[in-house]
Each structure stands twice: as C-alpha cells, then as structure tokens.
Scaffold this motif. Structure first.
Motif, PDB file in Angstrom:
ATOM      1  N   HIS A 157       0.835  -1.201   0.000  1.00 45.64           N
ATOM      2  CA  HIS A 157       0.000   0.000   0.000  1.00 45.64           C
ATOM      3  C   HIS A 157       0.871   1.252   0.000  1.00 45.64           C
ATOM      4  O   HIS A 157       0.475   2.287  -0.554  1.00 45.64           O
ATOM      5  CB  HIS A 157      -0.936  -0.014   1.210  1.00 45.64           C
ATOM      6  CG  HIS A 157      -2.025  -1.038   1.101  1.00 45.64           C
ATOM      7  ND1 HIS A 157      -3.163  -0.842   0.351  1.00 45.64           N
ATOM      8  CD2 HIS A 157      -2.134  -2.286   1.620  1.00 45.64           C
ATOM      9  CE1 HIS A 157      -3.934  -1.911   0.421  1.00 45.64           C
ATOM     10  NE2 HIS A 157      -3.337  -2.808   1.189  1.00 45.64           N
ATOM     11  N   ARG A 160       1.618   1.700  -3.522  1.00 43.80           N
ATOM     12  CA  ARG A 160       0.382   2.063  -4.227  1.00 43.80           C
ATOM     13  C   ARG A 160       0.124   3.564  -4.121  1.00 43.80           C
ATOM     14  O   ARG A 160      -0.232   4.213  -5.115  1.00 43.80           O
ATOM     15  CB  ARG A 160      -0.799   1.291  -3.641  1.00 43.80           C
ATOM     16  CG  ARG A 160      -2.151   1.684  -4.266  1.00 43.80           C
ATOM     17  CD  ARG A 160      -3.316   1.007  -3.568  1.00 43.80           C
ATOM     18  NE  ARG A 160      -3.410   1.346  -2.153  1.00 43.80           N
ATOM     19  CZ  ARG A 160      -3.913   2.490  -1.686  1.00 43.80           C
ATOM     20  NH1 ARG A 160      -4.366   3.415  -2.523  1.00 43.80           N
ATOM     21  NH2 ARG A 160      -3.952   2.725  -0.393  1.00 43.80           N
ATOM     22  N   LYS A 161       0.329   4.129  -2.944  1.00 42.34           N
ATOM     23  CA  LYS A 161       0.122   5.575  -2.768  1.00 42.34           C
ATOM     24  C   LYS A 161       1.142   6.371  -3.572  1.00 42.34           C
ATOM     25  O   LYS A 161       0.824   7.430  -4.126  1.00 42.34           O
ATOM     26  CB  LYS A 161       0.215   5.929  -1.278  1.00 42.34           C
ATOM     27  CG  LYS A 161      -0.931   5.371  -0.449  1.00 42.34           C
ATOM     28  CD  LYS A 161      -0.723   5.621   1.036  1.00 42.34           C
ATOM     29  CE  LYS A 161      -1.822   4.977   1.860  1.00 42.34           C
ATOM     30  NZ  LYS A 161      -1.587   5.123   3.328  1.00 42.34           N
ATOM     31  N   GLU A 164       0.017   6.416  -7.165  1.00 44.90           N
ATOM     32  CA  GLU A 164      -1.062   7.381  -7.366  1.00 44.90           C
ATOM     33  C   GLU A 164      -0.538   8.807  -7.442  1.00 44.90           C
ATOM     34  O   GLU A 164      -0.965   9.594  -8.285  1.00 44.90           O
ATOM     35  CB  GLU A 164      -2.093   7.245  -6.246  1.00 44.90           C
ATOM     36  CG  GLU A 164      -2.899   5.950  -6.313  1.00 44.90           C
ATOM     37  CD  GLU A 164      -3.862   5.801  -5.150  1.00 44.90           C
ATOM     38  OE1 GLU A 164      -3.807   6.640  -4.214  1.00 44.90           O
ATOM     39  OE2 GLU A 164      -4.665   4.851  -5.168  1.00 44.90           O
ATOM     40  N   ARG A 165       0.427   9.120  -6.558  1.00 44.72           N
ATOM     41  CA  ARG A 165       0.990  10.475  -6.568  1.00 44.72           C
ATOM     42  C   ARG A 165       1.836  10.715  -7.816  1.00 44.72           C
ATOM     43  O   ARG A 165       1.748  11.789  -8.434  1.00 44.72           O
ATOM     44  CB  ARG A 165       1.862  10.701  -5.319  1.00 44.72           C
ATOM     45  CG  ARG A 165       1.094  10.796  -4.012  1.00 44.72           C
ATOM     46  CD  ARG A 165       1.996  11.352  -2.907  1.00 44.72           C
ATOM     47  NE  ARG A 165       3.200  10.550  -2.739  1.00 44.72           N
ATOM     48  CZ  ARG A 165       3.321   9.530  -1.911  1.00 44.72           C
ATOM     49  NH1 ARG A 165       2.285   9.159  -1.173  1.00 44.72           N
ATOM     50  NH2 ARG A 165       4.464   8.870  -1.809  1.00 44.72           N
ATOM     51  N   GLU A 170      -4.320   4.192 -10.560  1.00 45.80           N
ATOM     52  CA  GLU A 170      -4.678   3.302  -9.468  1.00 45.80           C
ATOM     53  C   GLU A 170      -3.911   1.992  -9.611  1.00 45.80           C
ATOM     54  O   GLU A 170      -3.556   1.585 -10.719  1.00 45.80           O
ATOM     55  CB  GLU A 170      -6.186   3.022  -9.483  1.00 45.80           C
ATOM     56  CG  GLU A 170      -7.031   4.241  -9.158  1.00 45.80           C
ATOM     57  CD  GLU A 170      -8.505   3.903  -9.080  1.00 45.80           C
ATOM     58  OE1 GLU A 170      -8.856   2.723  -9.314  1.00 45.80           O
ATOM     59  OE2 GLU A 170      -9.298   4.812  -8.796  1.00 45.80           O
TER      60      GLU A 170
END
Length: 368
Positions: A157, A160-161, A164-165, A170
């Motif tokens: 995760h 994953r963040k 996204e940034r 996604e």
C-alpha cells in the motif's frame, strides 16, 4: 496466449529478482526479456533475451546507462505478443514491443516508481545536480509511459500511494513472494549449517540483536549498532557492501561488542534470525522481504514508523514499530519485541508465502 515477462536487469541476488523468479514459475510458456543478464544460469535452459546494452560496458554502470535505457525499452523485438508482464523498479514499464501492436495488454508489477526520481529523499542518487536538472522532463515522460499500462499492481500500500501520486494511476496491491513456508518447516536451521558455519555461529554472543542487509547507506545499519549500545545488547551485522568500513569504524567506538558476519548463506541467515533477540531493520523500504523471512523463522522484527514494514509488522504479534529512528526508541522496541512468541511471528509470515503471490498474480493477469 503468447506472452512475455520483462525485468529491468537480472542480478545474481536481489528482492526484485526473487519476484521475477516467481513470475517465471507462474507463466512457464512466456518469453523472458531484460536489459542485461548477470545470472545466465538462473533459469536453466529457458532463454533470456538481452537488449544491445548487454553487449556494452554500460551494463556495469546503471547510472551512466539510464539515458540509454529509456529509448531501448521502446524498441524491443520479439513475437506478436498478446500480453506482457513487466517487473519494474526503474523504467521497465516503458517497455514497448512494436511488432505486437496496440492490442497487446501490458501489466506492470511495480516495486516502486524509480525512487531516485519520485522519492529522492529516500535515494541519494536523486540528490545530485544532474538528476535534479533532468527530473522535471523525466517525470513527465515517466508519467506518460505509465498511462500505457493496461493494469498496474504495487508491492505494498505504501508503493500504491506513491504510484497514485507519481503516475496518477490506481494500482492493485499484491504483496511480493517470500519463502515463508519453507523457512517455517525447518524447526532449527543450525542443523542445515556446514561445520564451519556452525562454529562461526557458536562463537557469537548468546544474546544479540541482528542487522542484516546489503551494507549501503539507506539501510541504516549504523542505527542497529547505536540501538545495541542503548539496549546494552551485543550486535551482529550480516552482509557486504560499500558501507562496511564506515560501519566497522562506528563499531570500534561502541560500548557493546559488534560482530561482522560478512555475506552469509541462506541457511546461515535463517539460523541468525532464529538465534537473535530481535531483527532490527531501520530502512524505510517499499515492502521488505527480509523482515518477513525473519518472522517466518520465528523472530520478531523492529522496524521504522514508515514504509512497507508498517504493513507486515503486526505490533505485539510479529514485531514492534519504533516510535522514531532514534537509538533509544529502537532499543525500547527491541526489548518489547524480545517478548513476542515465535509461533505468533510465523503465523503472520504465512500469509506472504510465495504460493499466495503466484496464485494472486495469475488471477490478476488472467481476469483483468
């Protein structure tokens, strides 16, 4: 369906290489492609196709090779593939197979968007002047290439963040493979050691905290030595790398004994996990395979208050998350970790076993 597996470059050891091993096992009919291959016997008779960079001295200097990697990824040969699965921690997600056409589905498994580009605070290579000057243009290009992916998976995760940034995409989280069950099945790894290894293990202190990884700056092994002094517990450092001399100099001034084990076999590493009070891993990692290995060996892990380890460390069950990266806070976390049961650690580690990764990966590719 005709498919191809893509990896940045193949080294003799490494966490991303272990992930690629599982990809190769999961898709036994797929072709294999990388920039260059430093482990030619890794997949037996199964061929690995290298790019032209593999025939040049650039393979020995990744930093110098970066400007050549990006266009090389855009001109990959091969068959008319229906899908590609890309293992990317730099620019492999730029991969393009011109013969395959726009219908090819490209799945990208991301260890991290290039850290020196998107998280330079965690990677010193992004701090030099040339990297800073090139960063805006490279970021724009990198984000455009990420839009080509049919689907993206991240190894935590935390990553994953970052995806996204950085890429504004996604991502599905699929934790990387760990040989957890194989480690768990051996009750005492000392029985798997050579005579010389067993003798070396028996010469170590009865109680010690362990730091084990490549000896490079961002792994923070100096903090392991400082925490040992704060907890008044001897320290063992396993691994090799350019930081060794600096770490030895710090160890000379430590108030507790510090032992350097050098580069060790897997069996010796697992025996060290089982013998230590706690495994201390201060690095802010994207996931962190070695800490999960330690849990599988029945050893509690002390980790930093950020990064992928905050997902695998279950406080009180598989380790302790230190309040900060100060020696005092790490030492306090070591004392708490020393009370956690081995069975509890193993129970947490099982969910990251390689078989779980391979089944999830296949499902992701085939059902997307």
């Amino acid at each position: 369906m005709a498919g191809v597996l893509v990896h940045e470059w193949l080294a003799t050891t490494g966490g991303s290489e272990n992930v690629f091993d599982s990809m190769v096992a999961t898709f036994p009919e797929a072709d294999l492609v990388c920039l260059w291959n430093d482990a030619p016997a890794r997949y037996g008779k199964r061929p690995v196709r290298e790019t032209w960079l593999g025939r040049t001295p650039l393979r020995k200097n990744k930093t110098v090779a970066v400007p050549f990697m990006i266009p090389t990824w855009r001109r990959l040969g091969g068959d008319n593939y229906e899908w590609a699965l890309v293992s990317s921690h730099a620019f492999a997600h730029h991969a393009r197979f011109p013969h395959s056409g726009p219908a090819m589905r490209k799945f990208v498994y991301v260890h991290s968007p290039a850290r020196y580009l998107w998280a330079p605070e965690l990677d010193q290579r992004g701090a030099n002047l040339l990297a800073r000057l090139a960063s805006p243009a490279l970021k724009n290009l990198d984000r455009r290439r990420a839009r080509e992916a049919y689907a993206i998976a991240a190894n935590s995760h935390f990553v994953r963040k970052r995806v996204e940034r950085a890429w504004q995409r996604e991502a599905t989280v699929i934790y990387p493979p760990v040989e957890a069950q194989a480690i768990i099945e051996v009750a005492d790894w000392r029985e798997r050691l050579s005579a010389a290894e067993l003798e070396a293990l028996e010469l170590l202190p009865r109680e010690f905290i362990l730091g084990a990884s490549r000896l490079v700056p961002y792994k923070g092994l100096d903090l392991v030595i400082e925490a040992g002094a704060a907890a008044d517990i001897p320290v063992v450092i396993a691994g090799s790398g350019p930081e060794e001399q600096r770490l030895r100099a710090i160890a000379e001034g430590s108030r507790v004994p510090v032992h350097f084990a050098g580069r060790v076999s897997d069996a010796m590493l697992y025996a060290l996990y089982q013998s230590c009070v706690a495994y201390v891993f201060p690095a802010i990692e994207d996931f962190g395979i070695m800490p999960v290995e330690a849990m599988a060996a029945g050893t509690a892990v002390v980790g930093p208050p950020a990064g992928g380890l905050t997902e695998t460390i279950v406080p009180g069950e598989s380790g302790v998350i230190a309040n900060s990266l100060s020696a005092t806070d790490i030492a306090n976390a070591v004392l708490q970790a020393s009370t956690i049961s081995p069975d509890s650690c193993r129970r947490v580690a099982r969910q990251y076993d390689r078989t779980n990764f391979e089944s999830r990966l296949r499902e992701w590719v085939e059902s997307s």
